[in-house]
Design a protein around this motif. Structure first.
Motif, PDB file in Angstrom:
ATOM      1  N   THR A 300      25.975  35.777  40.060  1.00  0.00           N
ATOM      2  CA  THR A 300      27.070  35.711  39.091  1.00  0.00           C
ATOM      3  C   THR A 300      27.927  36.963  39.194  1.00  0.00           C
ATOM      4  O   THR A 300      27.405  38.080  39.216  1.00  0.00           O
ATOM      5  CB  THR A 300      26.522  35.604  37.657  1.00  0.00           C
ATOM      6  OG1 THR A 300      25.692  34.454  37.556  1.00  0.00           O
ATOM      7  CG2 THR A 300      27.667  35.491  36.648  1.00  0.00           C
ATOM      8  N   THR A 301      29.224  36.762  39.304  1.00  0.00           N
ATOM      9  CA  THR A 301      30.172  37.870  39.262  1.00  0.00           C
ATOM     10  C   THR A 301      31.112  37.611  38.101  1.00  0.00           C
ATOM     11  O   THR A 301      31.941  36.694  38.153  1.00  0.00           O
ATOM     12  CB  THR A 301      30.966  37.978  40.569  1.00  0.00           C
ATOM     13  OG1 THR A 301      30.066  38.154  41.662  1.00  0.00           O
ATOM     14  CG2 THR A 301      31.921  39.166  40.517  1.00  0.00           C
ATOM     15  N   LEU A 302      30.953  38.382  37.037  1.00  0.00           N
ATOM     16  CA  LEU A 302      31.788  38.228  35.844  1.00  0.00           C
ATOM     17  C   LEU A 302      32.424  39.569  35.520  1.00  0.00           C
ATOM     18  O   LEU A 302      31.727  40.528  35.195  1.00  0.00           O
ATOM     19  CB  LEU A 302      30.955  37.733  34.656  1.00  0.00           C
ATOM     20  CG  LEU A 302      31.657  37.684  33.294  1.00  0.00           C
ATOM     21  CD1 LEU A 302      32.893  36.804  33.341  1.00  0.00           C
ATOM     22  CD2 LEU A 302      30.695  37.204  32.209  1.00  0.00           C
ATOM     23  N   LYS A 303      33.730  39.638  35.635  1.00  0.00           N
ATOM     24  CA  LYS A 303      34.468  40.856  35.309  1.00  0.00           C
ATOM     25  C   LYS A 303      35.325  40.585  34.079  1.00  0.00           C
ATOM     26  O   LYS A 303      36.097  39.629  34.069  1.00  0.00           O
ATOM     27  CB  LYS A 303      35.321  41.305  36.495  1.00  0.00           C
ATOM     28  CG  LYS A 303      34.492  41.802  37.671  1.00  0.00           C
ATOM     29  CD  LYS A 303      35.354  42.445  38.724  1.00  0.00           C
ATOM     30  CE  LYS A 303      34.495  43.037  39.839  1.00  0.00           C
ATOM     31  NZ  LYS A 303      33.702  44.193  39.400  1.00  0.00           N
ATOM     32  N   SER A 304      35.169  41.421  33.081  1.00  0.00           N
ATOM     33  CA  SER A 304      35.903  41.227  31.830  1.00  0.00           C
ATOM     34  C   SER A 304      36.802  42.429  31.572  1.00  0.00           C
ATOM     35  O   SER A 304      36.465  43.565  31.910  1.00  0.00           O
ATOM     36  CB  SER A 304      34.931  41.024  30.669  1.00  0.00           C
ATOM     37  OG  SER A 304      34.118  42.177  30.484  1.00  0.00           O
ATOM     38  N   PHE A 305      37.956  42.144  30.952  1.00  0.00           N
ATOM     39  CA  PHE A 305      38.947  43.180  30.690  1.00  0.00           C
ATOM     40  C   PHE A 305      39.582  42.953  29.328  1.00  0.00           C
ATOM     41  O   PHE A 305      39.702  41.819  28.866  1.00  0.00           O
ATOM     42  CB  PHE A 305      40.044  43.168  31.761  1.00  0.00           C
ATOM     43  CG  PHE A 305      39.531  43.338  33.157  1.00  0.00           C
ATOM     44  CD1 PHE A 305      39.434  44.588  33.726  1.00  0.00           C
ATOM     45  CD2 PHE A 305      39.123  42.244  33.906  1.00  0.00           C
ATOM     46  CE1 PHE A 305      38.943  44.756  35.014  1.00  0.00           C
ATOM     47  CE2 PHE A 305      38.635  42.389  35.195  1.00  0.00           C
ATOM     48  CZ  PHE A 305      38.547  43.653  35.749  1.00  0.00           C
TER      49      PHE A 305
END
Length: 686
Positions: A300-305
């Motif tokens: 899983t690759t989850l990037k949040s901003f």
């Protein structure tokens, strides 16, 4: 004694202005190592990016100078240079010398920004041996310099030059003229090495990654990095018009199950804030923008901003996103349980996140962060808004009757159900697979040659190629702590196979069962049955291929073993050279591990006048060695050489394997055509 214990108001320290920052820098930038040094860079860059987010800037230049200074230039509106009425100082001086001052506290200059605490520029200034700020506005270039947060003038262009503190009144100077309509800000600063540790340095790759990330998050923004520190100047330009959809494509490494899906929406909420000392309810708007796709892998690759500021530790927006995913998938799978053969089991978060690559951004005016480093969003209203936006859009996509949508929805639903079944099967595996006593060994694969030692840390599992090598290895091993598991030829290519195909494959299932720690997300390193796993294959092309297949299996389904440094590749010799000694002395035996090493050895022997038996023995496989030779060269810890497999090695192996054996043909065809001219026909083993 009474005087020593005395404690009164006169013992209290009151830190004024930027003195607090220099006294406790960790409170503002996290640390004083390379991480803190880079945090200062981000504070200045984020101020420039905020201008781009507000629609006033389109170019940012970041320059690393040879003198250890950093310069950031943007073409935004320029920091205000007029007098701020309450302090009597110029806007530029206020921003660089006063904590919690700026245009981001509800004044209407910015709507959704990253630098929201109003301490970024002033903190960087306080921790700088020198800072020069140049603002282009109204046809003029306004300049001001600071030394450790104090305004004044330098006699020269270096931080060590004589510094004269400013007297009363603002030391803002007009240093030049500019073309009409030209605006912008340039900040150049030298980090104070009295504050930062000697080892702290600017991390070029981290700067490049952050610049690329920001360019993805602000479509159309052009960011240029100039590195003038080395002999050759380095320059890299980032500009992406596709935004976070391109970001997801960039992050995705595995083959797709779905295309990139874009989810956008917004919601309103009421927040109580202080306006000029009075608590007031204000209406806020939260914009949600998410790009996501599922691939065939399980990572899983989850990037949040939040307002382009990364929140690596998540927060309320990530919680709302994950809850919406689980809720919608459970609902859709329950309504299609018969078709998907899901049974009565419930999917959980890990099943849904497996293979997901997602970039999510929320834009909120004055978001609440946990700490100055802004790693966790704390605004409570973000959770229900993100949950609602994602739930509605995702359910509509998964239940769409459009042909293309329906095909992709079926693919991702089947993948999630397969992950659920794999998790349940792996858990059952793990519950039954522990180190067995002598009466229980029958549950292990019959071909496993177990060791006697029950101490996991000292035990070793050798995966050997074929039964011929197994026979020799049985005699060569130390049965106290070395176990053997033979595999027949080349195992399943798990790069293309599904999870269920991998679990049903005899060789893969046997390996998972012997290691006994599960697979994929459910892999538990704590219960792995061996301290080391050694891949012992022949020193030829087929052996390298088998080793690559095994590495791909470990990388995709047992990665914690590699990350913990517990997977090794044996290094068997290629040649055996018997050196003839004079008289009755026993001949000396030397092993070489490459053609170049053999040539060097023979050259040394000729120079010294020593003879050796011919022909030189060339090992084509492990089965050609006798037990003593195999033990001495490959298995005995006192003499052997092992190559520890790192994650970078496994990643490289997977990339090459995906190229050579994956389902996409075009890149493989290009690779073969490009390499055909350099191929030596004499090296082809045919």
């Amino acid at each position: 004694m009474a005087q020593r214990d005395e404690y009164s108001a006169r013992h209290l320290s009151v830190l004024e202005g930027l003195e607090a920052v220099r006294k406790r820098p960790g409170m503002y930038i996290g640390s004083t190592d390379s991480r803190g040094l880079m945090h200062c860079v981000w504070e200045i860059i984020d101020n420039a990016v905020d201008e781009a987010l507000a629609g006033h800037a389109s170019n940012i230049h970041i320059t690393l100078h040879p003198d250890d200074s950093v310069e950031v230039t943007d073409d935004g509106r320029g920091i205000p240079v007029d007098i701020e009425p309450r302090t009597g100082l110029s806007g530029l001086e206020v921003i660089f010398t006063k904590l919690h001052a700026g245009g981001k506290f509800g004044g209407g200059s910015y709507n959704a920004v990253g630098g929201l605490h109003g301490v970024g520029a002033s903190v960087v200034n306080a921790l700088s041996a020198r800072l020069d700020a140049h603002v282009t506005r109204g046809g003029k270039v306004h300049s001001m310099s600071f030394r450790r947060g104090e305004p004044g003038t330098f006699a020269g262009n270096k931080p060590a030059d004589v510094f004269t503190p400013a007297e009363e009144g603002s030391p803002l100077q007009v240093s030049g003229r500019a073309k009409r309509g030209l605006t912008g800000t340039t900040v150049r600063y030298w980090a104070d090495r009295e504050i930062f540790s000697p080892e702290a340095q600017f991390l070029e790759q981290e700067l490049v990654d952050r610049a690329r990330q920001t360019a993805f998050l602000v479509p159309g923004l052009r960011i240029v990095i100039h590195d003038h520190r080395g002999a050759q100047h380095f320059e890299e330009v980032f500009q992406y018009d596709g935004g976070i959809s391109e970001f997801v494509d960039h992050l995705s490494a595995d083959a797709p199950v779905t295309d990139v899906w874009r989810i956008q929406g917004h919601g309103a909420f009421t927040e109580r804030i202080s306006v000029e000392g009075v608590m007031t309810d204000v209406e806020r708007d939260c914009e949600v923008d998410i790009a996501l796709r599922w691939g065939v892998g399980y990572d899983t690759t989850l990037k949040s901003f939040v307002n382009i500021i990364a929140t690596p530790k998540g927060g309320t927006h990530v919680t709302g996103f994950e809850q919406a995913l689980v809720k919608v998938f459970r609902k859709v799978i329950d309504s299609n349980a018969r078709r998907l053969k899901a049974g009565n089991d419930k999917v959980d978060k890990d099943d849904v996140l497996a293979g997901l690559t997602a970039v999510m951004t929320v834009r909120i005016a004055e978001p609440q962060f946990e700490g100055q480093t802004k790693e966790i969003l704390g605004t409570p209203a973000a959770k229900p808004i993100v949950n609602k936006v994602v739930s509605e859009a995702l359910e509509q996509r998964l239940t769409s009757s459009k042909r293309a949508d329906k095909q992709e929805a079926t693919g991702v639903l089947e993948k999630v159900v397969a992950e659920m079944k794999s998790r349940i099967a792996a858990r059952q595996h793990k519950e039954t697979q522990r180190r067995k006593n002598a009466l229980e060994n029958s549950t292990m694969p019959a071909k496993l040659v177990e060791c006697r030692n029950k101490n996991i840390e000292s035990s070793e599992l050798f995966i050997v190629e074929g039964d011929s090598a197994l026979g020799t290895a049985k005699l060569a091993r130390s049965s106290d702590f070395q176990a053997l598991l033979p595999i027949r030829g080349k195992i399943l290519n798990v790069q293309k196979a599904s999870v269920s195909d991998m679990l049903s494959n005899t060789e893969c299932a046997a390996l998972l069962q012997v290691i006994g720690a599960g697979s994929g997300r459910s892999f538990d390193l704590e219960v792995a049955r061996y301290g080391k796993v050694v891949l012992m294959t022949d020193a030829d092309v087929d052996g390298a291929h088998i080793r690559t297949l095994l590495l791909t299996l470990f990388f995709r389904y047992m990665r914690p073993m590699i990350e913990a440094g517990r997977v090794f590749a044996a290094v068997p010799p290629l040649h055996r050279v018997e050196i003839i000694n004079s008289g009755r002395q026993v001949n000396e035996v030397r092993y070489t591990y490459s053609e170049s090493e053999l040539v060097a050895l023979l050259s040394d022997l000729e120079k010294s006048g020593r003879r050796y038996k011919e022909p030189i023995q060339r090992y084509k496989g492990l089965g050609e060695m006798d037990a003593d030779q195999l033990s001495e060269t490959t298995m005995d810890p006192a003499h052997r050489s092992l190559r520890r497999i790192r994650v970078e090695d496994a990643e490289a192996a997977e990339r090459v394997f995906d190229l050579l054996m994956g389902s996409v043909v075009a890149p493989r065809k290009e690779f073969i055509i490009e390499g055909a001219a350099a191929m030596d026909r004499e090296k082809i083993d045919a």
